[in-house]
Structure formats: C-alpha cells, structure tokens
Design a protein around this motif. Structure first.
Motif, PDB file in Angstrom:
ATOM      1  N   ASP A  12      29.435   0.738 -27.529  1.00 20.54           N
ATOM      2  CA  ASP A  12      29.887   1.719 -26.534  1.00 20.54           C
ATOM      3  C   ASP A  12      28.797   2.132 -25.544  1.00 20.54           C
ATOM      4  OD1 ASP A  12      32.412   1.674 -27.585  1.00 20.54           O
ATOM      5  OD2 ASP A  12      32.301   3.633 -28.569  1.00 20.54           O
ATOM      6  N   ALA A  13      27.727   1.350 -25.444  1.00 14.80           N
ATOM      7  CA  ALA A  13      26.673   1.686 -24.485  1.00 14.80           C
ATOM      8  C   ALA A  13      27.222   1.695 -23.056  1.00 14.80           C
ATOM      9  CB  ALA A  13      25.515   0.693 -24.598  1.00 14.80           C
ATOM     10  N   ASP A  14      28.137   0.773 -22.764  1.00 11.51           N
ATOM     11  CA  ASP A  14      28.701   0.716 -21.416  1.00 11.51           C
ATOM     12  C   ASP A  14      29.542   1.950 -21.115  1.00 11.51           C
ATOM     13  OD1 ASP A  14      30.515  -0.047 -23.377  1.00 11.51           O
ATOM     14  OD2 ASP A  14      31.547  -1.529 -22.125  1.00 11.51           O
ATOM     15  N   ASP A  42      34.672  15.894 -22.942  1.00  9.78           N
ATOM     16  CA  ASP A  42      34.446  14.564 -23.520  1.00  9.78           C
ATOM     17  C   ASP A  42      33.234  14.611 -24.443  1.00  9.78           C
ATOM     18  OD1 ASP A  42      36.535  13.257 -22.215  1.00  9.78           O
ATOM     19  OD2 ASP A  42      35.321  12.925 -20.416  1.00  9.78           O
ATOM     20  N   VAL A  43      33.326  13.930 -25.575  1.00  8.20           N
ATOM     21  CA  VAL A  43      32.223  13.879 -26.536  1.00  8.20           C
ATOM     22  C   VAL A  43      31.713  12.448 -26.641  1.00  8.20           C
ATOM     23  CG1 VAL A  43      31.479  14.260 -28.919  1.00  8.20           C
ATOM     24  CG2 VAL A  43      33.113  15.838 -27.851  1.00  8.20           C
ATOM     25  N   ILE A  44      30.407  12.316 -26.499  1.00  6.81           N
ATOM     26  CA  ILE A  44      29.724  11.039 -26.716  1.00  6.81           C
ATOM     27  C   ILE A  44      28.858  11.202 -27.954  1.00  6.81           C
ATOM     28  CG2 ILE A  44      28.015   9.424 -25.808  1.00  6.81           C
ATOM     29  CD1 ILE A  44      28.955  10.230 -22.990  1.00  6.81           C
ATOM     30  N   LEU A  99      34.787   9.778 -26.880  1.00 11.10           N
ATOM     31  CA  LEU A  99      34.820   8.845 -25.760  1.00 11.10           C
ATOM     32  C   LEU A  99      33.979   7.613 -26.076  1.00 11.10           C
ATOM     33  CD1 LEU A  99      35.596   8.364 -22.715  1.00 11.10           C
ATOM     34  CD2 LEU A  99      33.342   9.304 -22.191  1.00 11.10           C
ATOM     35  N   ALA A 100      32.851   7.829 -26.766  1.00 11.08           N
ATOM     36  CA  ALA A 100      31.965   6.732 -27.159  1.00 11.08           C
ATOM     37  C   ALA A 100      31.304   7.100 -28.481  1.00 11.08           C
ATOM     38  CB  ALA A 100      30.911   6.473 -26.093  1.00 11.08           C
TER      39      ALA A 100
END
Length: 589
Positions: A67-69, A165-167, A182-183
């Motif tokens: 999910d780096a992108d 949104d949570v990363i 989200l990622a």
C-alpha cells in the motif's frame, strides 16, 4: 565443584557453498569467520557483499511496501488540498522514534502535522477512540499511525464515520482480516513482497520518509538523516540487527556519533556518555530506557518533544524531565521486581512465569523481561485495574508470543505483539482460564535442561585467541539481536589467580602457554568460590580489547566457566587440535 550455570550450545558444523567460500576468500575472511556468518544467515556471495557494503546500497526500495502507492497518493492529495494530518505514535521508544521520523518527514513534505502520543494508562496500545476524537477536534482529515493500528479495526471504522482516512504503518502480526484503513503499510502482511519483513515500527517509518522525500530537494539526504531515530527504535524494540536493519543501524550510529540531534545530545550528556562512544549497547541501556521512562511514569509526549526539539535549551529541559522520570522508574522497579519474585517463588516450578499485582501499567513489561531472564521461561506480568488486567509478555526464545496470544484471542479484550514481546487486556475473571491455556502452550516448549542457553559462535584452543581474532570479530559490528556479540569458547586455560573484583564480579588470570589472558566475569562472584589457582578450565566469553594507562590488552569478558574438557565438544577439539596448529589463521574449528 565448578559446574556451568548455562547450557552450552556449540556451533553446528557448516559446509560453505563454493560461491560463499570463494567470496569469503576474495575478501580475506578466515574460514572460521565465513562459517560464523553462514550460521547468521549469510548464504551466498550477494549476502556477504551486502554485509560489508556501503549501507545505503543495502536499503530496499520503499515503493515495494504494501500500500505504499496508496499512502503516497493520499498524502500528496492532503498536501495539495492543505489538509491537516494527525500522526499517532505508540508510547514506547519504537513508536516515539517512528512518530518523530514521520512528523519531521511529513512537515518537510509540505503537510500541516499534529503529533499525538496516547496515555499508556488511559488509552493503552493501539489507535484509541480518544485519538480519533482529538483528530476531529483539531480538524485533521487523515490519521497516520506509527508502530500500531493493524489490530485497531473498531477505532479505524469509527474514524471512517467521522470522515477521517486512516493510514496504518506498523510491523506487528497481522490478523486474518485487515482493518478498514485506506492503507495498511505493514511488511508482515501475507501479500507483502517487501524483501525484508524484520523492520521495526520506526524502521517502517524511516522507509516511508524515504518514499515521501524522494522527490523533494535534498530528499535522499534528508531521509537518511532520520536513520538515527530509526536505529534507536529498532534497538529498543529488540528487532534483529541483520539485513536492512543492520544497514539502518550503521547509518544511524554514524549520525549519533558525529552529529546527534539536540534531544539525544542532551540525554547523552546527562548519562555522561560521549557521542563518539555510542554503540547499540548505549542505545539499549542509556537512550531507550530514558525515552521509555516518560510513558512509564507519566506522559510519553515529553519524550516526543525531546526528539523533536530543535535547540539545545528546550532539549535540555525535556532531558531533565526524562532523567527525573528514569530515576523514579528505577526506584519503582526495585520494589515491584522484589514483590513479583516473591510471588514466583511461592508458585513453584511452572512452565511459564505468570504473576499479577496492583502495579503500574508502565513498568510491567520491564518486570516481565527481568523475570524471563531469571528463570529462562516466558514471563507474563499483569497490572490489576479493577475489572480488567493489562499484561505485558516477554519470551525467553522458547515461545512465539504473538502466535501464543493468537491461540488465546477469544479471552482478550484486545491484544497484540510479536514473537519476543506482546501484551493484552482481559477481564479479571478470565485470568485463570488464560493461565491454564498459556501454561499448556509453554509446557510443550520447555527444554529437558532447564538452564538458559549460551549459544557459542566459535570454539577455540586458548592459543587461537589473539588480536587477529579480535579484529575479525569486530568486523561483524554493530552487534544486537539477530547479530549478537560473538561468544567464544576458549578451551584449555590454566587458572593462576582468581579474586573478587568490586562487590559482585570475579577477576581471573588465565595462562595458556607462556603468556596470560585477563578475564572478568561481571555479576559472577560465585566463580571466585568455585574456581581455584591450578584449575584447568574452559570459558565462554566475549573477546574484548581494554586500554589502561596507554596500554591495550586483550581481555575475556567471561559469561560462564566449566572444568576443561567437561563438554564432549570441548574435549574433542582439545584432543584433535595441536596447540601450535591453532595459531594458523582460519584453521581453528
């Protein structure tokens, strides 16, 4: 009667591949060193080249992280829209350093950033409801977690209902179902193709900093300057110092020694450690405990402020606060460890050490680590919080704690961790059921010999211990978990003198032929009673170099001792290796 305190594990025979043998020979490595490296996972020429290569060349492409992108796309959008980002870091040293890395990197990337460190007591591990509420109150539309979040599905879902949104950036064990973030940037994911899964939470943050700053002016240099923080977090989290972690540690140590950031410089000054002398042991026993003390004794935000301090004056104030907290932590530890040991003594010989008490949540992990060392058993220490118990777990290496807790998951309110360290919270009424289930898991891993294991890297006749050996071993640095300071079984030593040194050490003078080696056994006053002049002994030791009054000498940092030839492996080496043959470089077994 001299009896070894530990179970000695002699190195297994290794047959080098022709590729590795040729590469080692080309580098001038002795055969014994090539075999030692092979036992530490160096399998071929590429691995050997990476071990000794310039560390920047060993770093992997951060775009390969899961999910780096998606992370890069969302944070670029946030920057373009002028959105506010909340960085949520766990309250231990790994999470705090990772938080500092991302706060610095995201600000350099052009984002407005709000750092958030949870309360250990009020919020516990993982993304909290309080943090989601704080993000909304501060106008943040994105939360980036550090060193946590993979197991925070309910909190992430709550954030989604608030339009946030949570990363997730994390390195802990991944549950069967990913959280609705989200990622989820976690190299432990089953679908991950990242080349090295052993990154700590701060290591993952460092890779994200590389990703974010790659397209900015001086981005590569700016990202590499954060390796010191990643190194501190990696060591504090007991991540293995091999592969990419070792490359990060080499970069980080260089910065710590030459240009420490203001907060770290202030901590070192209070600990009376010169920056030039910093090594991974300094991080483990000087820097990390002081960073952790803030969260254990109060609020970890103080440590985050120290790491983010940009001038010596503010850094000094934060360092003073951490020093005071660390002194208080030491005093409290003395009391709680004594109470816990009394409970352990009363419980008899169990397959795991499991105790609970009315103790502060902030120190139960430290107490568990001490108890695991005491008995060479996995240890779990619970803090009683009324209707619930919050516990920390430490492994002795026999049990994968992450997998063990997963097998007990139905008992917990929440849990998480990895093989060596973990934690959980459960209803007090479920504590007996947990003990029964965990002890059954631990019992299947109890070794026949209950003594702790000393894993020997080289076993050599005494005459083979020289400065050439010391230089060879030093080339493996930096040392840490996964790449420990090499232990050498030095065989066939004649004791000429032994005495107590200080209050709890033993000093030995050991003759091998025409010369002697000095040995010091820290914390082993028993050796002064069981070893006598005229005894012939074998020892397991670190080979170190000491300088005194301008004179440099080799010394053995002794971990254990045995009657010479008492172990079959030692007897076989002494019987088959003539003393003079051992002097030939690389010929020793």
């Amino acid at each position: 009667m001299l009896e070894p305190r530990f179970r000695w594990s002699f190195p297994e025979p290794v047959v080098l591949s022709s590729d590795l043998a040729e590469a080692a020979s080309a580098r001038g490595l002795a055969g014994r060193m090539a075999r030692l490296l092979a036992r530490r996972g160096v399998a071929d020429r590429a691995d050997l080249d990476a071990w000794f290569a310039e560390p920047r060349s060993v770093l992997h492409d951060p775009r390969r992280l899961p999910d780096a992108d998606r992370l890069l796309e969302r944070l670029t959008m946030a920057r373009d829209r002028g959105e506010r980002v909340l960085v949520f870091g766990d309250f231990d040293a790994d999470g705090l350093d990772g938080l500092a890395i991302l706060v610095i990197a995201l600000r350099r990337f052009g984002l407005v950033v709000e750092p958030y460190v949870p309360s250990r007591l009020e919020e516990g591990h993982g993304l909290s409801v309080a943090a989601v509420e704080a993000a909304g109150a501060r106008g943040a539309t994105v939360i980036v977690t550090v060193d946590c979040g993979t197991s925070s599905a309910p909190e992430i879902a709550l954030a989604g209902t608030r339009g946030i949104d949570v990363i997730v950036t994390d390195h802990h064990r991944v549950p069967p179902e990913l959280p609705p973030a989200l990622a989820v940037v976690n190299p432990q994911r089953l679908d991950s193709t990242y080349p090295d899964r052993r990154l700590a939470g701060s290591g993952v943050a460092f890779k994200i900093a590389q990703l974010l700053l790659a397209g900015t002016p001086e981005g590569e240099r700016a990202a590499l300057e954060l390796a010191d923080l990643a190194t501190i977090g990696t060591v504090a989290d007991v991540a293995p110092i091999v592969g990419e972690n070792r490359a990060i540690a080499r970069l980080g140590l260089e910065r710590l020694r030459t240009s420490p950031r203001p907060g770290i410089a202030a901590l070192l000054e209070r600990a009376r450690v010169a920056p030039a002398d910093v090594d991974l042991e300094t991080i483990a026993f000087v820097i990390a405990p002081r960073l952790n003390a803030a969260g254990r004794m109060g609020e970890a935000l103080e440590a985050a402020r120290l790491l983010l301090a940009e001038d010596p004056i503010s850094a000094a104030a934060h360092a003073d606060a951490l020093e005071s907290a660390n002194h208080a932590r030491r005093d409290l530890m003395t009391t709680v460890v004594a109470e816990a040991r009394a409970l352990v003594a009363a419980s008899g010989d169990r397959p795991a050490t499991i105790v609970r008490g009315p103790w502060p949540v902030g120190i139960v992990g430290l107490v568990a680590a001490r108890l695991a060392e005491d008995r060479s058993r996995p240890a779990i220490v619970g803090a009683e919080l009324g209707d619930t118990i919050r516990a920390s777990c430490r492994s002795d290496g026999s049990v994968d704690l992450g997998a063990a807790l997963e097998a007990c998951a139905d008992l917990f309110i929440r849990y998480g961790g990895h093989a060596g360290a973990a934690g959980f919270e459960l209803a007090t009424e479920r504590w007996p059921a947990f003990i029964e289930r965990f002890e059954a898991i631990a019992a299947s891993a109890v070794p026949a010999d209950p003594r702790a294991t000393l894993r020997i890297d080289l076993a050599l006749p005494a005459l083979a211990v020289d400065y050439a050996l010391h230089r060879e071993l030093a080339s493996l640095a930096p040392f840490g978990p996964g790449n420990p300071d090499p232990l050498v079984a030095v065989l066939g030593l004649l004791v000429t003198r032994v005495r107590i040194a200080g209050t709890d050490h033993a000093s030995l003078t050991l003759r091998r032929d025409r010369d002697v080696l000095d040995g010091i056994a820290f914390g082993r006053p028993d050796l002064a009673e069981t070893v006598h002049a005229g005894d012939r002994i074998d020892v397991v030791a670190r080979v170190v170099s000491r300088r005194f009054a301008g004179l440099e000498t080799l010394q053995l940092d002794i971990q254990d001792a045995s009657v010479s030839g008492g172990h079959p492996e030692a007897a076989a080496i002494l019987a088959t290796t003539p003393p003079t043959a051992a002097l030939l470089a690389g010929s020793a077994p």
